[in-house]
Write a protein that holds these residues in place. Structure first.
Motif, PDB file in Angstrom:
ATOM      1  N   SER A   1      87.170 -18.100  49.872  1.00  0.00           N
ATOM      2  CA  SER A   1      86.542 -16.828  50.321  1.00  0.00           C
ATOM      3  C   SER A   1      85.854 -16.780  51.619  1.00  0.00           C
ATOM      4  O   SER A   1      85.053 -17.679  52.149  1.00  0.00           O
ATOM      5  CB  SER A   1      85.436 -16.574  49.077  1.00  0.00           C
ATOM      6  N   ILE A   2      86.430 -15.630  52.617  1.00  0.00           N
ATOM      7  CA  ILE A   2      85.806 -15.708  53.891  1.00  0.00           C
ATOM      8  C   ILE A   2      84.869 -14.350  53.893  1.00  0.00           C
ATOM      9  O   ILE A   2      83.905 -14.422  54.479  1.00  0.00           O
ATOM     10  CB  ILE A   2      87.167 -15.289  54.734  1.00  0.00           C
ATOM     11  N   LEU A   3      85.222 -13.246  53.254  1.00  0.00           N
ATOM     12  CA  LEU A   3      84.434 -12.162  53.273  1.00  0.00           C
ATOM     13  C   LEU A   3      84.288 -11.576  51.867  1.00  0.00           C
ATOM     14  O   LEU A   3      85.309 -11.143  51.283  1.00  0.00           O
ATOM     15  CB  LEU A   3      84.757 -11.009  54.088  1.00  0.00           C
ATOM     16  N   GLU A   4      83.300 -11.855  51.174  1.00  0.00           N
ATOM     17  CA  GLU A   4      83.264 -11.322  49.753  1.00  0.00           C
ATOM     18  C   GLU A   4      82.129 -10.162  49.583  1.00  0.00           C
ATOM     19  O   GLU A   4      80.897 -10.600  49.793  1.00  0.00           O
ATOM     20  CB  GLU A   4      82.897 -12.824  48.884  1.00  0.00           C
ATOM     21  N   ILE A   5      82.308  -9.594  48.759  1.00  0.00           N
ATOM     22  CA  ILE A   5      81.444  -8.409  48.383  1.00  0.00           C
ATOM     23  C   ILE A   5      81.044  -8.602  47.108  1.00  0.00           C
ATOM     24  O   ILE A   5      81.804  -8.621  45.915  1.00  0.00           O
ATOM     25  CB  ILE A   5      81.959  -6.937  48.617  1.00  0.00           C
ATOM     26  N   VAL A   6      79.579  -8.850  46.902  1.00  0.00           N
ATOM     27  CA  VAL A   6      79.053  -9.405  45.817  1.00  0.00           C
ATOM     28  C   VAL A   6      78.759  -8.355  44.530  1.00  0.00           C
ATOM     29  O   VAL A   6      78.254  -7.377  45.002  1.00  0.00           O
ATOM     30  CB  VAL A   6      77.804 -10.094  45.771  1.00  0.00           C
ATOM     31  N   LYS A   7      79.134  -8.655  43.451  1.00  0.00           N
ATOM     32  CA  LYS A   7      79.003  -7.452  42.130  1.00  0.00           C
ATOM     33  C   LYS A   7      78.179  -8.379  41.184  1.00  0.00           C
ATOM     34  O   LYS A   7      78.143  -9.616  41.103  1.00  0.00           O
ATOM     35  CB  LYS A   7      80.075  -6.975  41.677  1.00  0.00           C
ATOM     36  N   THR A   8      77.418  -7.695  40.443  1.00  0.00           N
ATOM     37  CA  THR A   8      76.489  -8.421  39.375  1.00  0.00           C
ATOM     38  C   THR A   8      76.472  -7.602  38.028  1.00  0.00           C
ATOM     39  O   THR A   8      76.637  -6.379  38.074  1.00  0.00           O
ATOM     40  CB  THR A   8      75.077  -8.877  39.790  1.00  0.00           C
ATOM     41  N   THR A   9      76.021  -8.277  36.829  1.00  0.00           N
ATOM     42  CA  THR A   9      75.770  -7.671  35.689  1.00  0.00           C
ATOM     43  C   THR A   9      74.431  -7.300  35.398  1.00  0.00           C
ATOM     44  O   THR A   9      73.885  -6.850  34.611  1.00  0.00           O
ATOM     45  CB  THR A   9      76.139  -8.430  34.558  1.00  0.00           C
ATOM     46  N   GLN A  10      73.637  -7.922  36.481  1.00  0.00           N
ATOM     47  CA  GLN A  10      72.223  -8.141  36.159  1.00  0.00           C
ATOM     48  C   GLN A  10      71.480  -6.600  36.458  1.00  0.00           C
ATOM     49  O   GLN A  10      70.286  -6.320  36.143  1.00  0.00           O
ATOM     50  CB  GLN A  10      71.401  -8.992  37.276  1.00  0.00           C
ATOM     51  N   ALA A  11      72.035  -5.578  37.187  1.00  0.00           N
ATOM     52  CA  ALA A  11      71.423  -4.378  37.488  1.00  0.00           C
ATOM     53  C   ALA A  11      71.378  -3.397  36.270  1.00  0.00           C
ATOM     54  O   ALA A  11      70.526  -2.597  36.008  1.00  0.00           O
ATOM     55  CB  ALA A  11      72.237  -3.561  38.512  1.00  0.00           C
ATOM     56  N   ASN A  12      72.235  -3.849  35.223  1.00  0.00           N
ATOM     57  CA  ASN A  12      72.207  -3.099  33.808  1.00  0.00           C
ATOM     58  C   ASN A  12      72.239  -1.509  34.202  1.00  0.00           C
ATOM     59  O   ASN A  12      71.445  -0.856  33.538  1.00  0.00           O
ATOM     60  CB  ASN A  12      71.016  -3.543  32.946  1.00  0.00           C
ATOM     61  N   SER A  13      73.204  -1.125  35.027  1.00  0.00           N
ATOM     62  CA  SER A  13      73.186   0.346  35.409  1.00  0.00           C
ATOM     63  C   SER A  13      73.821   1.092  34.217  1.00  0.00           C
ATOM     64  O   SER A  13      74.402   0.612  33.329  1.00  0.00           O
ATOM     65  CB  SER A  13      74.260   0.403  36.534  1.00  0.00           C
TER      66      SER A  13
END
Length: 501
Positions: A277-289
Motif C-alpha cells: 500500500s502506497i496511498l490508502e484511504i481509510v474506512k472504518t466500522t466505528q462511526a456506526n453511520s
C-alpha cells in the motif's frame, strides 16, 4: 504524535473550513464560518484539526470510495453501471453509456470534492505561513509538506477529469470566485509538480501504521509525482521517480514497500496498510453511520454497492448489484490465477443450489470480489451495516507503480531489462510465466492486475485507446476524454464549458 483519526476529528472540523471558496457552490463564503476561521488556528491542536480537515475530502464517501472507482468502473470496458435499473445511480448510468451532459453525470461530485480539498489546503497553508502559536518548526515543516501534497493530489484529479479548471494557490474572496477563469492545463501540471517537489524533502520516509496510517510519506509523494509525469509523457523523469519508490523488482524498497506473496491479502480489511500500500484511504466500522449520515459516513458503502442484489446464501451479504463485470472481460480473466480474487461468480453458486440472487440491470452474474460484501467483515456495531464496511481503498499500490515504471521505460527507450523485471515480478507473484516488456503486455497486465480498482478508464484515455475501445458504448473522441464542467458552476461566473458539451 496523536493518532491520525479522521473519523474522530472530522465532526469538529467539518464546519470549520467551509470559509474560503474556489467557486460559488462547492464552498459558499459563509460569514459565520469566516468569523470562526479568523479566530481558529491558535494552537497545535487546532492546526492538527485543520490538517485532518484538509485530508478529509480524499475520503468523501459519495465521491471517492464509490465514485472514484465505482463511477470510473462504469465508464470502462470492463463493467457497466448495473444496479436496479436504467435510472438507478443516474450519474453512473450516463457515464457508462456516454449520454452525460453538463447537468447529468458525476462531474459535480468530483468538482466539489477536489475544490473543497484545494480550499482547505490553501487555508491551512496560509495560516502556517503567518504562524500558528506553539507549533514547533519540525511539525510546521511536516504540515506544510502534507498540505502541499494534498493540494497537488486534488489538482491532479481535477486536471485529469476536467482539463480546464481555475488555479488557486491561496484563499480567495467572494469577488475572486465569480471572476475566476480557467488556466491552461500545463499551468496546473506545473503547480502540481512544484507542490510535490516542495513536499517530498519534508515528509517522513515511513509512518507507524497503528498511529498514523493514511498520512502521506516521501514514497507516497514520489509515486504521485511519477504518475503526474507519466500522464504528461515525461517518460524518463517518471521512470526515475518510480524507480525510487519501487527499488529492486521483487525486493523491499527503501520505503519498505514490497509485493505481498498472496494476491488476495492485498484487499482484506484486516490487512490495512500492508507493504504493497502506497496511498490508502481509510474506512472504518466505528462511526456506526445511519441513513441520516448519507455522504458523511466513514464506512465504505461501495462494498454494498458492488454486492449481488437480493442475495441469499453463504459468503456474501446482499448488495445493490452495481458494476457487474462484462463477460468479455471475464473470458479474458478466467485463465488468470487472479480470477477468483477479482471476480465473484455468483451464477456458479446459484447453479449448484448454494445461493440465489435477484438479477439486476444488465446483470452478467459476475461481481467484484476485491470489494465484495463478505459476511466475515460485516459490521456488528450500531448504525446501518451496509453503510459501515471497513474495506479501505488503496488508490496507489506497488504493483501499479511497478507497471507504470515499466511502461515509462518502454515508452522512453529506457532499460528494457528492468522493465521486464518489473512486469514479471507482478506476474511471478501469482505464478505466471515471464513475458516480454512490450506496451501491449504491460497494458494487459494492468487490466488484469488492477481490475475494478478504478484505473482502467484513465489508462484507456491517457494512452489514446479510449475512442476505439469504447466506441460501442458511445464514446466520442475529442469530447469524452474529460467530463463537462458542472452546469451550476457556469452561472454568473467566467468559467466556460469544455468542448463538445
Amino acid at each position: 504524535m496523536k493518532r491520525f483519526n479522521i473519523q474522530a476529528i472530522t465532526a469538529v472540523t467539518a464546519g470549520l473550513l467551509i470559509i474560503t471558496a474556489c467557486q460559488k457552490d462547492f464552498l459558499e463564503v459563509d460569514p459565520k464560518g469566516t468569523l470562526l476561521e479568523s479566530t481558529y488556528y491558535q494552537n497545535p491542536d487546532q492546526a492538527f484539526a485543520g490538517l485532518v480537515a484538509a485530508y478529509d475530502p480524499m475520503g468523501f464517501e459519495t465521491v471517492n470510495t464509490y465514485h472514484n472507482f465505482g463511477a470510473l468502473n462504469s465508464a470502462s470496458d470492463d463493467h457497466v453501471a448495473g444496479g436496479g435499473g436504467s435510472a438507478d445511480m443516474e450519474t453512473w448510468q450516463v457515464w457508462s453509456n456516454y449520454t452525460l451532459d453538463p447537468s447529468k453525470g458525476p462531474q459535480g461530485d468530483y468538482w466539489n470534492r477536489n475544490f473543497t480539498g484545494v480550499s482547505r489546503t490553501n487555508v491551512l497553508l496560509s495560516k502556517i505561513e503567518t504562524g500558528i502559536p506553539g507549533l514547533d518548526a519540525a511539525t510546521t515543516s511536516r504540515y506544510t509538506a502534507e498540505a502541499k501534497f494534498l493540494r497537488a493530489y486534488y489538482y491532479f484529479d481535477l486536471v485529469r477529469l476536467f482539463k480546464n479548471v481555475p488555479l488557486f494557490t491561496a484563499p480567495v474572496s467572494t469577488d475572486e470566485i465569480y471572476n475566476a477563469t480557467q488556466v491552461a492545463p500545463e499551468l496546473i501540471y506545473a503547480q502540481v509538480e512544484k507542490d510535490l517537489a516542495d513536499a517530498i524533502p519534508n515528509l517522513p520516509l515511513t509512518v507507524p501504521a497503528a498511529m498514523e496510517g493514511g498520512r502521506v510519506t516521501q514514497g507516497t509523494a514520489k509515486a504521485l509525482l511519477g504518475k503526474v509525469l507519466l500522464y504528461q509523457k515525461k517518460w524518463t523523469a517518471a521512470a526515475q521517480q518510480f524507480a525510487e519508490v519501487n527499488g529492486t523488482p521483487g525486493g523491499t524498497s527503501k520505503y519498505g514497500y514490497k509485493l505481498l506473496t498472496n494476491f488476495a491479502d492485498i484487499f482484506k480489511p484486516n490487512n490495512k496498510f500492508n507493504s504493497e500500500s502506497i496511498l490508502e484511504i481509510v474506512k472504518t466500522t466505528q462511526a456506526n453511520s445511519d441513513w441520516g449520515s448519507w455522504g458523511r459516513f466513514e464506512g465504505n458503502v461501495a462494498v454494498t454497492m458492488f454486492g449481488p442484489r437480493g442475495y441469499s446464501g453463504p459468503i456474501y451479504v446482499s448488495g445493490w448489484s452495481f458494476n457487474p463485470f462484462l463477460t468479455d472481460f471475464v473470458n479474458i480473466m478466467k485463465k488468470d490465477p487472479r480470477y477468483p480474487y477479482t471476480v465473484a461468480d455468483v451464477d456458479s453458486l446459484e447453479k449448484i443450489g448454494k445461493a440465489s440472487y435477484e438479477k439486476g440491470y444488465l446483470n452478467s452474474g459476475y461481481f467484484i470480489e476485491k470489494f465484495a460484501p463478505k459476511l466475515e467483515y460485516q459490521s456488528k456495531g450500531g448504525g446501518i451495516p451496509e453503510l459501515n464496511w471497513p474495506n479501505d481503498y488503496i488508490e496507489i499500490r506497488l504493483a501499479d507503480t511497478y507497471l507504470m515504471e515499466a511502461e515509462a521505460l518502454v515508452q522512453g527507450g529506457g532499460d528494457l531489462v528492468r522493465a521486464a523485471a518489473l512486469l514479471n515480478a507482478v506476474r511471478s507473484r501469482v505464478g505466471l510465466n515471464p513475458t516480454t516488456a512490450t506496451l501491449d503486455n504491460i497494458y494487459l497486465e494492468r487490466r488484469l492486475e488492477l481490475a475494478s480498482e478504478g484505473h482502467r478508464w484513465y489508462d484507456l484515455v491517457r494512452t489514446g485507446r479510449a475512442a476505439s475501445v469504447l466506441a460501442s458504448r458511445g464514446f466520442k473522441a475529442g469530447k469524452h476524454e474529460i467530463l463537462p464542467v458542472p452546469l451550476s458552476e457556469l452561472t454568473n461566473t467566467k468559467l466556460v464549458q469544455n468542448p463538445g458539451y
